[in-house]
Design a protein around this motif. Structure first.
Motif, PDB file in Angstrom:
ATOM      1  N   SER A  73       0.832  -1.216   0.000  1.00 22.07           N
ATOM      2  CA  SER A  73       0.000   0.000   0.000  1.00 22.07           C
ATOM      3  C   SER A  73       0.867   1.267   0.000  1.00 22.07           C
ATOM      4  O   SER A  73       0.438   2.302  -0.515  1.00 22.07           O
ATOM      5  N   LEU A  74       2.077   1.197   0.551  1.00 18.62           N
ATOM      6  CA  LEU A  74       2.985   2.347   0.523  1.00 18.62           C
ATOM      7  C   LEU A  74       3.810   2.402  -0.766  1.00 18.62           C
ATOM      8  O   LEU A  74       4.265   3.464  -1.161  1.00 18.62           O
ATOM      9  N   HIS A  75       4.002   1.266  -1.399  1.00 19.58           N
ATOM     10  CA  HIS A  75       4.903   1.196  -2.552  1.00 19.58           C
ATOM     11  C   HIS A  75       4.184   1.268  -3.899  1.00 19.58           C
ATOM     12  O   HIS A  75       4.782   1.661  -4.889  1.00 19.58           O
ATOM     13  N   LYS A  76       2.912   0.928  -3.926  1.00 18.01           N
ATOM     14  CA  LYS A  76       2.237   0.786  -5.224  1.00 18.01           C
ATOM     15  C   LYS A  76       2.182   2.083  -6.025  1.00 18.01           C
ATOM     16  O   LYS A  76       2.208   2.044  -7.250  1.00 18.01           O
ATOM     17  N   ASP A  77       2.153   3.226  -5.360  1.00 18.93           N
ATOM     18  CA  ASP A  77       2.117   4.474  -6.138  1.00 18.93           C
ATOM     19  C   ASP A  77       3.421   4.675  -6.922  1.00 18.93           C
ATOM     20  O   ASP A  77       3.440   5.356  -7.940  1.00 18.93           O
ATOM     21  N   HIS A  78       4.484   4.040  -6.490  1.00 17.66           N
ATOM     22  CA  HIS A  78       5.754   4.127  -7.208  1.00 17.66           C
ATOM     23  C   HIS A  78       5.694   3.380  -8.544  1.00 17.66           C
ATOM     24  O   HIS A  78       6.438   3.693  -9.460  1.00 17.66           O
ATOM     25  N   HIS A  79       4.799   2.419  -8.659  1.00 18.41           N
ATOM     26  CA  HIS A  79       4.664   1.642  -9.891  1.00 18.41           C
ATOM     27  C   HIS A  79       3.600   2.205 -10.827  1.00 18.41           C
ATOM     28  O   HIS A  79       3.379   1.661 -11.896  1.00 18.41           O
ATOM     29  N   LYS A  80       2.933   3.275 -10.419  1.00 13.75           N
ATOM     30  CA  LYS A  80       1.946   3.907 -11.288  1.00 13.75           C
ATOM     31  C   LYS A  80       2.656   4.762 -12.326  1.00 13.75           C
ATOM     32  O   LYS A  80       3.687   5.359 -12.049  1.00 13.75           O
ATOM     33  N   LYS A  81       2.089   4.810 -13.496  1.00 22.57           N
ATOM     34  CA  LYS A  81       2.681   5.610 -14.583  1.00 22.57           C
ATOM     35  C   LYS A  81       2.572   7.106 -14.291  1.00 22.57           C
ATOM     36  O   LYS A  81       3.494   7.854 -14.506  1.00 22.57           O
ATOM     37  N   ASP A  82       1.419   7.539 -13.813  1.00 23.72           N
ATOM     38  CA  ASP A  82       1.196   8.957 -13.522  1.00 23.72           C
ATOM     39  C   ASP A  82       1.124   9.158 -12.016  1.00 23.72           C
ATOM     40  O   ASP A  82       0.509   8.383 -11.305  1.00 23.72           O
ATOM     41  N   HIS A  83       1.749  10.226 -11.553  1.00 23.03           N
ATOM     42  CA  HIS A  83       1.735  10.540 -10.127  1.00 23.03           C
ATOM     43  C   HIS A  83       0.966  11.834  -9.913  1.00 23.03           C
ATOM     44  O   HIS A  83       1.057  12.761 -10.697  1.00 23.03           O
ATOM     45  N   ASP A  84       0.230  11.865  -8.803  1.00 29.59           N
ATOM     46  CA  ASP A  84      -0.513  13.066  -8.445  1.00 29.59           C
ATOM     47  C   ASP A  84       0.417  14.133  -7.857  1.00 29.59           C
ATOM     48  O   ASP A  84       0.111  15.307  -7.867  1.00 29.59           O
ATOM     49  N   SER A  85       1.547  13.691  -7.316  1.00 26.79           N
ATOM     50  CA  SER A  85       2.433  14.583  -6.597  1.00 26.79           C
ATOM     51  C   SER A  85       3.887  14.198  -6.871  1.00 26.79           C
ATOM     52  O   SER A  85       4.173  13.076  -7.286  1.00 26.79           O
ATOM     53  N   TRP A  86       4.802  15.123  -6.600  1.00 28.18           N
ATOM     54  CA  TRP A  86       6.217  14.826  -6.715  1.00 28.18           C
ATOM     55  C   TRP A  86       6.606  13.812  -5.646  1.00 28.18           C
ATOM     56  O   TRP A  86       7.448  12.967  -5.863  1.00 28.18           O
TER      57      TRP A  86
END
Length: 151
Positions: A35-48
């Motif tokens: 749950s903490l790492h999955k945003d790192h594998h997303k193509k687009d990020h909401d934030s820096w």
């Protein structure tokens, strides 16, 4: 003697941190803390910033704790261990966040054999968007196959 032991602890800690990064990445980040790492594998990020950055904070706290153990004469090796963890964290930040993911636009033209291999290995890791079926969880020492035909 003490200087040699200091250097030995520092180098050992730095090398062990590569194993810790691999282990944490494979079994913790792609495991129970996905749950903490999955945003790192997303193509687009909401934030820096990413939730994944919490892992940097964790290791920073461990490093600072080692410095404090040394400062208050609780554990003499706290200093070389703390510096080793810090040095690895700095290396990780420079290679992973700046060189590979270009969070800062530096090192864009690095195109040597090692740089290409590390980039290729990380690209193969990120081709998997889910937590399963991942490959190449290391950072500085990646399997030799990623360096083959690397011209």
């Amino acid at each position: 003697m003490q200087t040699a032991l200091f250097i030995l602890f520092f180098i050992a800690t730095y090398c062990i941190m590569e194993f810790m990064a691999w282990f944490t990445h494979k079994y913790v980040m792609h495991g129970f803390l996905w749950s903490l790492h999955k945003d790192h594998h997303k193509k687009d990020h909401d934030s820096w910033f990413e939730r994944n950055d919490a892992f940097f904070v964790f290791y920073a706290v461990v490093s600072i704790s080692c410095f404090l153990l040394w400062k208050y004469d609780i554990f003499w090796a706290g200093l070389p261990i703390g510096i080793g963890i810090f040095a690895y964290g700095l290396s990780y930040f420079l290679v992973h966040d700046i060189f590979i993911h270009q969070r800062f636009k530096l090192f864009r033209n690095a195109n040597n054999w090692y740089a290409k291999g590390v980039r290729r290995a990380h690209k193969m890791h990120h081709k998997h968007l889910g937590k399963e079926d991942g490959e190449c969880f290391g950072m500085l020492f990646v399997p030799f196959k990623y360096f083959k035909n690397n011209k």
